[in-house]
Enzyme design. Sequence first.
Site, PDB file in Angstrom:
ATOM      1  N   CYS A 229       3.577   8.518   0.879  1.00 24.58           N
ATOM      2  CA  CYS A 229       4.332   7.625   1.885  1.00 24.58           C
ATOM      3  C   CYS A 229       4.248   6.178   1.209  1.00 24.58           C
ATOM      4  O   CYS A 229       3.359   5.536   0.800  1.00 24.58           O
ATOM      5  CB  CYS A 229       3.300   7.538   3.058  1.00 24.58           C
ATOM      6  SG  CYS A 229       3.997   6.434   4.359  1.00 24.58           S
TER       7      CYS A 229
ATOM      8  N   HIS B   7       9.105   6.502  20.143  1.00 25.69           N
ATOM      9  CA  HIS B   7       7.883   5.860  20.638  1.00 25.69           C
ATOM     10  C   HIS B   7       8.121   5.539  22.192  1.00 25.69           C
ATOM     11  O   HIS B   7       7.069   4.958  22.898  1.00 25.69           O
ATOM     12  CB  HIS B   7       7.400   4.812  19.910  1.00 25.69           C
ATOM     13  CG  HIS B   7       7.057   4.878  18.401  1.00 25.69           C
ATOM     14  ND1 HIS B   7       6.403   5.908  18.267  1.00 25.69           N
ATOM     15  CD2 HIS B   7       7.292   4.401  17.315  1.00 25.69           C
ATOM     16  CE1 HIS B   7       6.420   6.037  16.673  1.00 25.69           C
ATOM     17  NE2 HIS B   7       6.925   5.074  16.273  1.00 25.69           N
TER      18      HIS B   7
ATOM     19  N   GLU C   9       0.693  -1.228  -0.036  1.00 24.32           N
ATOM     20  CA  GLU C   9      -0.026   0.038  -0.024  1.00 24.32           C
ATOM     21  C   GLU C   9       0.904   1.173   0.133  1.00 24.32           C
ATOM     22  O   GLU C   9       2.002   1.068   0.701  1.00 24.32           O
ATOM     23  CB  GLU C   9      -0.837  -0.065   1.392  1.00 24.32           C
ATOM     24  CG  GLU C   9      -1.895  -1.037   1.107  1.00 24.32           C
ATOM     25  CD  GLU C   9      -2.921  -1.011   2.284  1.00 24.32           C
ATOM     26  OE1 GLU C   9      -4.342  -1.349   2.255  1.00 24.32           O
ATOM     27  OE2 GLU C   9      -2.555  -0.766   3.586  1.00 24.32           O
TER      28      GLU C   9
ATOM     29  N   SER D  59      12.442   6.952   6.939  1.00 27.33           N
ATOM     30  CA  SER D  59      11.970   6.857   8.374  1.00 27.33           C
ATOM     31  C   SER D  59      12.237   5.369   8.815  1.00 27.33           C
ATOM     32  O   SER D  59      11.960   4.323   8.325  1.00 27.33           O
ATOM     33  CB  SER D  59      10.548   6.671   8.368  1.00 27.33           C
ATOM     34  OG  SER D  59      10.111   6.404   9.815  1.00 27.33           O
TER      35      SER D  59
ATOM     36  N   CYS E 263      -0.850   6.527  10.133  1.00 26.21           N
ATOM     37  CA  CYS E 263       0.305   5.835  10.543  1.00 26.21           C
ATOM     38  C   CYS E 263       0.036   4.696  11.234  1.00 26.21           C
ATOM     39  O   CYS E 263      -0.770   4.605  12.028  1.00 26.21           O
ATOM     40  CB  CYS E 263       1.071   6.920  11.267  1.00 26.21           C
ATOM     41  SG  CYS E 263       2.196   8.094  10.394  1.00 26.21           S
TER      42      CYS E 263
ATOM     43  N   CYS F  55       6.930  -4.284  15.459  1.00 30.23           N
ATOM     44  CA  CYS F  55       6.512  -3.262  16.550  1.00 30.23           C
ATOM     45  C   CYS F  55       4.967  -3.505  17.079  1.00 30.23           C
ATOM     46  O   CYS F  55       4.087  -3.630  16.215  1.00 30.23           O
ATOM     47  CB  CYS F  55       6.565  -1.760  16.093  1.00 30.23           C
ATOM     48  SG  CYS F  55       8.348  -1.393  15.326  1.00 30.23           S
TER      49      CYS F  55
ATOM     50  N   CYS G 130       1.836  -1.266  15.464  1.00 26.96           N
ATOM     51  CA  CYS G 130       1.893  -1.433  14.000  1.00 26.96           C
ATOM     52  C   CYS G 130       1.148  -2.589  13.217  1.00 26.96           C
ATOM     53  O   CYS G 130       1.336  -3.630  13.448  1.00 26.96           O
ATOM     54  CB  CYS G 130       3.361  -1.258  13.590  1.00 26.96           C
ATOM     55  SG  CYS G 130       3.306  -1.447  11.599  1.00 26.96           S
TER      56      CYS G 130
ATOM     57  N   CYS H 107       6.800  -6.943   7.160  1.00 27.57           N
ATOM     58  CA  CYS H 107       7.743  -6.348   8.043  1.00 27.57           C
ATOM     59  C   CYS H 107       8.324  -7.487   9.369  1.00 27.57           C
ATOM     60  O   CYS H 107       7.174  -7.868   9.727  1.00 27.57           O
ATOM     61  CB  CYS H 107       7.396  -4.881   8.627  1.00 27.57           C
ATOM     62  SG  CYS H 107       8.860  -4.270   9.521  1.00 27.57           S
TER      63      CYS H 107
ATOM     64  N   GLY I 188       7.306  -1.755   6.088  1.00 29.83           N
ATOM     65  CA  GLY I 188       8.515  -2.144   6.057  1.00 29.83           C
ATOM     66  C   GLY I 188       9.321  -1.369   6.727  1.00 29.83           C
ATOM     67  O   GLY I 188       9.038  -0.172   6.805  1.00 29.83           O
TER      68      GLY I 188
HETATM   69  S1  SF4 Z   1       6.599   0.317  12.582  1.00 26.22           S
HETATM   70 FE1  SF4 Z   1       7.701   0.243  10.764  1.00 26.22          FE
HETATM   71  S2  SF4 Z   1       9.426  -1.036  11.529  1.00 26.22           S
HETATM   72 FE2  SF4 Z   1       7.938  -1.259  13.049  1.00 26.22          FE
HETATM   73  S3  SF4 Z   1       6.662  -2.949  12.496  1.00 26.22           S
HETATM   74 FE3  SF4 Z   1       5.756  -1.208  11.457  1.00 26.22          FE
HETATM   75  S4  SF4 Z   1       6.491  -1.162   9.263  1.00 26.22           S
HETATM   76 FE4  SF4 Z   1       7.874  -2.506  10.487  1.00 26.22          FE
END
Ligand code: SF4
Length: 346
Positions: free
Chosen positions: A111, A219, A98, A195, A336, A122, A125, A118, A163
Amino acid sequence: MPYNITMKKINLANYNKADLIDFFTDLGEKPFRGTQILKWIHQQRVTDFAAMTNLSAALREKLPHSAEIIFPEIVKEQVSQDGTRKFLFQLQDGNQVETVYIPEPDRGTLCVSSQVGCALGCKFCATATLGFTRNLTVAEIVGQLWRLKSKLLITNVVLMGMGEPLLNFDNVVAAMDLMLDDNAYGLSKYRVTLSTSGIVPKMQLLREVSEVSLAVSLHAPNDELRNKIMPVNKKYPLQELMTACKYYFKDPRRMVTFEYVMLAGVNDSKEQARQLVKLLQGVRCKINLLRFNSFPGCNWQSSSEEVLDAFRQILLKAGINTITRKTRGSDIAAACGQLAGEKGKS
Ligand code: SF4
């Protein structure tokens, strides 16, 4: 004995200028052919060699036998109430990623994703829930810009989609070279931002090969909490990350941007704001405080406006440039941390 060999063609959309110059030199052509074809592909958006009128007729005839120009396709578009748009790209192997476009009065930010899924896990996410499938190629990264540049006003690019870009280092650097190249997209180094979650050794390499802007997903103000919500911190703890950030830009006027998502009762107390001030001492930086956008399977909430404001005031009083970012596109899961695709793989 008769036999058939299907030779795999080279996708020239994967090449930056240096690669294209090498490619044409190897073919026995003059190096300037590399720049000519770079302009055809990325400025004129031409993918048919026959239409590249300033190449010699012999070269136009020869190229299709060994080369091709292929970018990923857009298969779905969603538009948020606030004008944010989310695009689903189909890759040649059936995977999907995406891309989000955020229009603002004075700019348009794209973006861009760098991996399918990934590996970093995190906890806030949605992409992390997919796990990791593979790195995107250069054509797949820059192709997100190539496809959308003709229909949208794109002034800024952030590698902040799906990613961890620094774990796809070579392809991301080559794609960013194209974004900055005056013969391709010609964006300024201030308007292309990578980023990262803080892959320290790769940050040290990046500063040697690219001048793009840098954002770091922070964070948490201490290792104990960051280890919990961003497992990558166990490998590259805050002290190492801060040292890398402190010395990142060779130009002392440039600043690292830290992203800090406000999670109610997790990382948003006044004490944690004070810890953050201490952590960032000596690092030229600004902070973006982000409201948290929930996704299926996640129980966290965004901090209240009062808590967010109190946190921000502590940072501001300590002289840290702090911006509270608006949430954009959350109704279409384009905000985000919400990118998870329709599915990881079709
Ligand atoms: S915030 Fe970025 S690095 Fe962390 S799991 Fe999501 S995509 Fe991966």
